[in-house]
Design an enzyme around this catalytic site. Structure first.
Site, PDB file in Angstrom:
ATOM      1  N   HIS A  39     -12.191   5.982  -5.166  1.00  0.00           N
ATOM      2  CA  HIS A  39     -12.713   6.799  -6.241  1.00  0.00           C
ATOM      3  C   HIS A  39     -14.045   7.251  -5.751  1.00  0.00           C
ATOM      4  O   HIS A  39     -14.736   7.267  -3.897  1.00  0.00           O
ATOM      5  CB  HIS A  39     -14.004   5.312  -6.837  1.00  0.00           C
ATOM      6  CG  HIS A  39     -14.639   4.429  -5.689  1.00  0.00           C
ATOM      7  ND1 HIS A  39     -14.032   3.507  -5.907  1.00  0.00           N
ATOM      8  CD2 HIS A  39     -15.506   4.543  -5.294  1.00  0.00           C
ATOM      9  CE1 HIS A  39     -14.831   2.773  -4.548  1.00  0.00           C
ATOM     10  NE2 HIS A  39     -15.976   3.130  -4.815  1.00  0.00           N
TER      11      HIS A  39
HETATM   12 ZN   LIG Z   1     -18.080   3.174  -2.806  1.00  0.00          ZN
END
Ligand SMILES: [Zn+2]
Ligand SMILES: [Zn+2]
Length: 360
Positions: free
Chosen positions: A278
């Site tokens: 992410h």
């Molecule tokens: Zn992270």
């Protein structure tokens, strides 16, 4: 057309449907008047030289049409009426006069990179699929983005002092006893990214969600749909994806209402978890009740936080992401202001200090 570097802008065009002639540019919120004349190649005397007035709103995705001529202009064969104003949306047909001279509008994306104007496909083709009306990019700045203050309601449960956190130096420890690691929620990420309520934006390749435990006024996570467990498994094959994630991040920042008063960084936490890769997009105010400890602070302000651009370059040159030995140790460093480098002894003191740099 001035475009911030890397930003994607909309441009509206008026396109003749029945014959090939020069399309007419409708700049955002600028009034354009058309009618009989060389621009439209219309010589019909029934058509006034100032037949209709058009004003495109690229954010809202329509054009306001006002009939100025005596004879009727129409939208989808419904006459507008002198001095009346109607909206023309993509797919609808504007006839300039007496149901003749059909035009449609097209919103095109233009990517402004270093002045090079590359025109994209039509917006209709490129528009990311999204379920709820307020979730697409166009609406983000107006609706959801200004609500991006740390969610205190949510925070009352999730941001309370978290003493269950172990002393493990890895913030991405996926042990289930950890409700909260370094501001996000490891395995929970995969569940959250599928949850339409959490999604701020999505397209074919990535989804954006707000960090459940935001460490600043604005804190988003960009996750690929493809399962990539960590930076460790990233290869050259992922380059385009990483670049796309970065571009989406830049777009988020461009649409942020506070972008002029804040600074942002895009980056990855160096030590991978067993969760999903992410990209963090985080404003540099670090003004959030969820920022509670040294580990949180250092994970975003030391080299533990790898700039997205550096990660992309590393994959380009080395084919993978190399993390220096001892990177986890960075989380134990003494607290220092990331702006002026001044030492701070406690988190409350640091937070007080940060107000000087980022007044509300
Ligand atoms: Zn992270
Ligand atoms: Zn400072």
């Amino acid at each position: 057309m001035r475009a911030p570097r890397g930003a994607i802008m909309q441009v509206c065009w008026l396109v003749r449907k029945d014959k090939c002639c020069q399309r007419i540019k409708l700049p955002h919120l600028k009034t354009v008047v058309i009618g009989r004349g060389p621009e439209t190649e219309i010589t019909d005397k029934k058509c006034s030289r100032q037949q209709v007035q058009l004003k495109a709103d690229c954010n809202k995705g329509y054009v306001k049409i006002k009939q100025m001529g005596v004879n009727p202009a129409s939208v989808d064969l419904v006459d507008i009426g002198k001095d009346e104003e109607v909206k023309l949306k993509p797919g609808q047909v504007l006839h300039l006069v007496n149901k003749l001279y059909p035009y449609t509008i097209q919103f095109l994306e233009v990517t402004g990179v270093s002045g090079a104007r590359a025109e994209g496909k039509t917006k209709a083709n490129k528009r990311p699929y999204i379920d709820s009306g307020n979730s697409n990019m166009e609406n983000m700045s107006e609706k959801s983005m200004k609500m991006e203050q740390p969610d205190l309601q949510d925070g009352s449960s999730s941001c309370k002092p978290n003493n269950t956190s172990s002393s493990s130096s890895s913030p991405h420890d996926s042990s289930s006893s950890h409700k909260e690691h370094l501001g996000h929620w490891s395995q929970g990420l995969k569940i959250s990214m599928q949850d339409p309520k959490m999604q701020v934006y999505k397209d074919e390749r990535v989804v954006v969600i707000k960090d459940k435990y935001p460490k600043a006024r604005y804190h988003w996570l960009i996750l690929p749909w493809d399962s990539i467990s960590s930076l460790k498994s990233v290869t050259k094959e992922h380059l385009e994806l990483l670049e796309h994630m970065h571009a989406v991040g830049e777009k988020l920042i461009q649409q942020c209402l506070d972008k002029d008063s804040l600074e942002f960084r895009l980056g990855y936490h160096a030590v991978p978890s067993m969760s999903q890769v992410h990209l963090h997009v985080i404003s540099q105010d670090f003004d959030s009740p969820c920022l509670k400890n040294k580990k949180h602070w250092n994970s975003f302000t030391t080299e533990y936080f790898l700039n997205s651009q550096d990660v992309i370059e590393m994959v380009e040159t080395k084919g993978k992401v190399l993390v220096k030995d001892g990177t986890s140790e960075l989380l134990k460093l003494p607290l220092r202001c990331h702006v002026c480098k001044q030492h701070q002894s406690t988190i409350p003191q640091l937070k007080e200090h940060l107000k000087k740099h980022w007044p509300k």
